[in-house]
Motif scaffolding. Structure first.
Motif, PDB file in Angstrom:
ATOM      1  N   LEU A  38       0.856  -1.185   0.000  1.00  0.00           N
ATOM      2  CA  LEU A  38       0.000   0.000   0.000  1.00  0.00           C
ATOM      3  C   LEU A  38       0.892   1.235   0.000  1.00  0.00           C
ATOM      4  N   LEU A  39       0.741   2.048  -1.042  1.00  0.00           N
ATOM      5  CA  LEU A  39       1.552   3.262  -1.203  1.00  0.00           C
ATOM      6  C   LEU A  39       0.666   4.487  -1.011  1.00  0.00           C
ATOM      7  N   PHE A  40       1.056   5.343  -0.091  1.00  0.00           N
ATOM      8  CA  PHE A  40       0.364   6.604   0.162  1.00  0.00           C
ATOM      9  C   PHE A  40       1.100   7.697  -0.608  1.00  0.00           C
ATOM     10  N   LEU A  41       0.404   8.290  -1.559  1.00  0.00           N
ATOM     11  CA  LEU A  41       1.005   9.246  -2.489  1.00  0.00           C
ATOM     12  C   LEU A  41       0.124  10.485  -2.573  1.00  0.00           C
ATOM     13  N   ASP A  42       0.722  11.615  -2.873  1.00  0.00           N
ATOM     14  CA  ASP A  42      -0.007  12.882  -3.004  1.00  0.00           C
ATOM     15  C   ASP A  42      -0.828  13.135  -1.731  1.00  0.00           C
ATOM     16  N   ASP A  43      -2.102  13.518  -1.865  1.00  0.00           N
ATOM     17  CA  ASP A  43      -2.924  13.795  -0.678  1.00  0.00           C
ATOM     18  C   ASP A  43      -3.239  12.538   0.124  1.00  0.00           C
ATOM     19  N   GLY A  44      -2.936  11.370  -0.422  1.00  0.00           N
ATOM     20  CA  GLY A  44      -3.126  10.124   0.308  1.00  0.00           C
ATOM     21  C   GLY A  44      -2.312  10.057   1.587  1.00  0.00           C
ATOM     22  N   VAL A  45      -1.220  10.825   1.664  1.00  0.00           N
ATOM     23  CA  VAL A  45      -0.403  10.819   2.885  1.00  0.00           C
ATOM     24  C   VAL A  45      -1.191  11.360   4.080  1.00  0.00           C
ATOM     25  N   PHE A  46      -2.217  12.167   3.819  1.00  0.00           N
ATOM     26  CA  PHE A  46      -3.031  12.687   4.918  1.00  0.00           C
ATOM     27  C   PHE A  46      -3.778  11.573   5.657  1.00  0.00           C
ATOM     28  N   GLN A  47      -3.939  10.416   5.025  1.00  0.00           N
ATOM     29  CA  GLN A  47      -4.581   9.289   5.698  1.00  0.00           C
ATOM     30  C   GLN A  47      -3.766   8.840   6.908  1.00  0.00           C
ATOM     31  N   LEU A  48      -2.462   9.079   6.873  1.00  0.00           N
ATOM     32  CA  LEU A  48      -1.571   8.663   7.952  1.00  0.00           C
ATOM     33  C   LEU A  48      -1.329   9.754   8.991  1.00  0.00           C
ATOM     34  N   ALA A  49      -1.929  10.913   8.790  1.00  0.00           N
ATOM     35  CA  ALA A  49      -1.739  12.012   9.739  1.00  0.00           C
ATOM     36  C   ALA A  49      -2.536  11.730  11.011  1.00  0.00           C
ATOM     37  N   PRO A  50      -1.909  11.856  12.176  1.00  0.00           N
ATOM     38  CA  PRO A  50      -2.623  11.605  13.426  1.00  0.00           C
ATOM     39  C   PRO A  50      -3.553  12.771  13.794  1.00  0.00           C
ATOM     40  N   GLY A  51      -4.467  12.500  14.700  1.00  0.00           N
ATOM     41  CA  GLY A  51      -5.301  13.561  15.266  1.00  0.00           C
ATOM     42  C   GLY A  51      -6.389  14.075  14.355  1.00  0.00           C
ATOM     43  N   LEU A  77       3.895  -1.117   3.820  1.00  0.00           N
ATOM     44  CA  LEU A  77       3.335   0.224   3.689  1.00  0.00           C
ATOM     45  C   LEU A  77       4.438   1.169   3.248  1.00  0.00           C
ATOM     46  N   TYR A  78       4.116   1.993   2.255  1.00  0.00           N
ATOM     47  CA  TYR A  78       5.086   2.923   1.701  1.00  0.00           C
ATOM     48  C   TYR A  78       4.470   4.319   1.645  1.00  0.00           C
ATOM     49  N   VAL A  79       5.324   5.323   1.731  1.00  0.00           N
ATOM     50  CA  VAL A  79       4.863   6.703   1.626  1.00  0.00           C
ATOM     51  C   VAL A  79       5.888   7.481   0.812  1.00  0.00           C
ATOM     52  N   ALA A  80       5.405   8.372  -0.037  1.00  0.00           N
ATOM     53  CA  ALA A  80       6.272   9.166  -0.898  1.00  0.00           C
ATOM     54  C   ALA A  80       6.891  10.322  -0.115  1.00  0.00           C
ATOM     55  N   ALA A  81       8.201  10.382  -0.123  1.00  0.00           N
ATOM     56  CA  ALA A  81       8.919  11.442   0.593  1.00  0.00           C
ATOM     57  C   ALA A  81       8.500  12.820   0.094  1.00  0.00           C
ATOM     58  N   ARG A  82       8.387  12.973  -1.208  1.00  0.00           N
ATOM     59  CA  ARG A  82       8.011  14.270  -1.779  1.00  0.00           C
ATOM     60  C   ARG A  82       6.614  14.687  -1.319  1.00  0.00           C
ATOM     61  N   SER A  83       5.682  13.748  -1.269  1.00  0.00           N
ATOM     62  CA  SER A  83       4.318  14.053  -0.839  1.00  0.00           C
ATOM     63  C   SER A  83       4.286  14.509   0.614  1.00  0.00           C
ATOM     64  N   LEU A  84       5.082  13.843   1.460  1.00  0.00           N
ATOM     65  CA  LEU A  84       5.170  14.268   2.864  1.00  0.00           C
ATOM     66  C   LEU A  84       5.701  15.696   2.959  1.00  0.00           C
ATOM     67  N   ALA A  85       6.811  15.956   2.265  1.00  0.00           N
ATOM     68  CA  ALA A  85       7.451  17.266   2.338  1.00  0.00           C
ATOM     69  C   ALA A  85       6.530  18.371   1.822  1.00  0.00           C
ATOM     70  N   GLU A  86       5.850  18.112   0.714  1.00  0.00           N
ATOM     71  CA  GLU A  86       4.965  19.122   0.131  1.00  0.00           C
ATOM     72  C   GLU A  86       3.779  19.458   1.034  1.00  0.00           C
ATOM     73  N   ARG A  87       3.426  18.525   1.924  1.00  0.00           N
ATOM     74  CA  ARG A  87       2.281  18.729   2.798  1.00  0.00           C
ATOM     75  C   ARG A  87       2.673  19.015   4.238  1.00  0.00           C
ATOM     76  N   GLY A  88       3.962  19.180   4.478  1.00  0.00           N
ATOM     77  CA  GLY A  88       4.445  19.544   5.803  1.00  0.00           C
ATOM     78  C   GLY A  88       4.318  18.442   6.846  1.00  0.00           C
ATOM     79  N   LEU A  89       4.354  17.190   6.411  1.00  0.00           N
ATOM     80  CA  LEU A  89       4.260  16.059   7.338  1.00  0.00           C
ATOM     81  C   LEU A  89       5.629  15.417   7.517  1.00  0.00           C
ATOM     82  N   ALA A  90       5.858  14.867   8.693  1.00  0.00           N
ATOM     83  CA  ALA A  90       7.118  14.178   8.986  1.00  0.00           C
ATOM     84  C   ALA A  90       6.848  12.687   9.118  1.00  0.00           C
ATOM     85  N   ALA A  91       7.757  11.875   8.609  1.00  0.00           N
ATOM     86  CA  ALA A  91       7.592  10.417   8.636  1.00  0.00           C
ATOM     87  C   ALA A  91       7.481   9.889  10.058  1.00  0.00           C
TER      88      ALA A  91
END
Length: 119
Positions: A38-51, A77-91
């Motif tokens: 399962l790869l979280f890409l683009d706005d999909g990384v927000f699924q892993l954001a807590p809170g 589980l995979y997440v795109a580094a660029r997507s995290l950075a663009e959305r201000g999220l930390a791994a």
């Protein structure tokens, strides 16, 4: 042998049904012992954001589905580094541990799976 499946989820959890559908496919595949990534890409990384507070948007919380992934054998589980950075999220602040991949590793990842579904 079962073919491996990579599911790429690109939608935020509150933007429509695509995020939930991606998780449902992953859980169903895991229940049948399919090799699933399962790869979280683009706005999909927000699924892993807590809170998150999805009830404020009259949406269902996806956290229970996310937490169930390992129970169904979905551990890749995979997440795109660029997507995290663009959305201000930390791994290290994500709700689940995921392998952070750069663009080169993402290209290789899609080659490593027999089938790829993007939602």
């Amino acid at each position: 042998m079962a073919k491996s499946l990579l599911i790429i989820t690109r939608q935020a959890p509150w933007s429509g049904p695509a995020a939930r559908e991606a998780l449902d496919i992953a859980l169903a595949g895991g229940a049948f012992d399919l090799p699933i990534g399962l790869l979280f890409l683009d706005d999909g990384v927000f699924q892993l954001a807590p809170g998150q507070k999805p009830t404020n948007l009259e949406q269902k919380d996806l956290q229970a589905n996310l937490q169930a992934l390992p129970l169904f054998g979905v551990e890749d589980l995979y997440v795109a580094a660029r997507s995290l950075a663009e959305r201000g999220l930390a791994a290290d602040g994500l709700s689940l541990p995921a392998q952070v991949l750069d663009d080169t590793a993402l290209r290789q990842l899609t080659q490593d799976y027999d089938q790829v579904i993007t939602l």
